[in-house]
Design a protein around this motif. Structure first.
Motif, PDB file in Angstrom:
ATOM      1  N   GLU A  24      10.833   4.758  18.636  1.00 51.67           N
ATOM      2  CA  GLU A  24      11.138   6.000  18.625  1.00 51.67           C
ATOM      3  C   GLU A  24      12.293   6.368  18.432  1.00 51.67           C
ATOM      4  O   GLU A  24      12.486   7.512  17.587  1.00 51.67           O
ATOM      5  CB  GLU A  24      10.878   6.475  20.275  1.00 51.67           C
ATOM      6  N   MET A  27      13.082   6.569  14.444  1.00 50.19           N
ATOM      7  CA  MET A  27      12.291   7.474  13.627  1.00 50.19           C
ATOM      8  C   MET A  27      12.808   8.965  14.101  1.00 50.19           C
ATOM      9  O   MET A  27      12.514   9.779  13.030  1.00 50.19           O
ATOM     10  CB  MET A  27      10.698   7.612  14.516  1.00 50.19           C
ATOM     11  N   TRP A  68      11.155  11.885   4.514  1.00 47.37           N
ATOM     12  CA  TRP A  68      11.048  11.790   5.657  1.00 47.37           C
ATOM     13  C   TRP A  68       9.832  10.837   5.997  1.00 47.37           C
ATOM     14  O   TRP A  68       8.871  10.678   5.343  1.00 47.37           O
ATOM     15  CB  TRP A  68      10.947  12.928   6.948  1.00 47.37           C
ATOM     16  N   LYS A  70       7.647   8.693   9.422  1.00 41.51           N
ATOM     17  CA  LYS A  70       7.428   8.435  11.099  1.00 41.51           C
ATOM     18  C   LYS A  70       6.138   7.456  11.086  1.00 41.51           C
ATOM     19  O   LYS A  70       5.393   7.224  10.116  1.00 41.51           O
ATOM     20  CB  LYS A  70       6.899   9.743  11.408  1.00 41.51           C
TER      21      LYS A  70
END
Length: 140
Positions: A24, A27, A68, A70
């Motif tokens: 977490e 990211m 980006w 995730k």
């Protein structure tokens, strides 16, 4: 993106929660916070065999590879291995390539060794290189 399979954080073993919290933080990206989950001298072997000793290494590499990115963390498996407590995190990457093209469904597996509440080793694999080659018309 589908709802994550990991729905009951509190039911995860301690080592898996450490890994979850590290992921977490990484990211966000917040490599300094991510580093709080890692032991001094950690060895991070990233895609392509790149070796780092701080979460800022993978963060910097990801900044070049993706606009980006995730993780859709789907599963955590914890086992006792020869190196100690081993945690596997599996799921899918999603995000945007540097040109703004979105992607999803990019498989990943991260393998962690956790000792005394800290990550001492991390190995990372995913399908990004193959997807980049395919996008360029090269069959991987």
């Amino acid at each position: 993106m589908p709802a994550p399979l990991v729905t009951d954080y509190d039911a995860l073993p301690d080592e898996a929660r450490i890994v979850h919290d590290y992921l977490e933080a990484s990211m966000k990206p917040d490599p300094e916070r991510a580093a709080t989950y890692m032991a001094e001298g950690v060895v991070i072997t990233f895609t392509g065999g790149r070796v780092f000793h701080h979460p800022s290494g993978p963060t910097g590499f990801n900044a070049m590879r993706y606009a980006w990115v995730k993780k859709d963390m789907r599963q955590f498996d914890v086992a006792q291995g020869a190196e100690g407590t081993v945690v596997y995190s599996t799921g899918y990457l999603y995000g945007e390539w540097p040109d703004g093209t979105p992607f999803e469904g990019n498989r990943y597996v991260d393998r962690f060794v956790v000792e005394n509440g800290k990550i001492v080793k991390m190995d990372v694999w995913n399908d990004s290189a193959e997807r980049i080659l395919t996008a360029r018309g090269i069959e991987a």
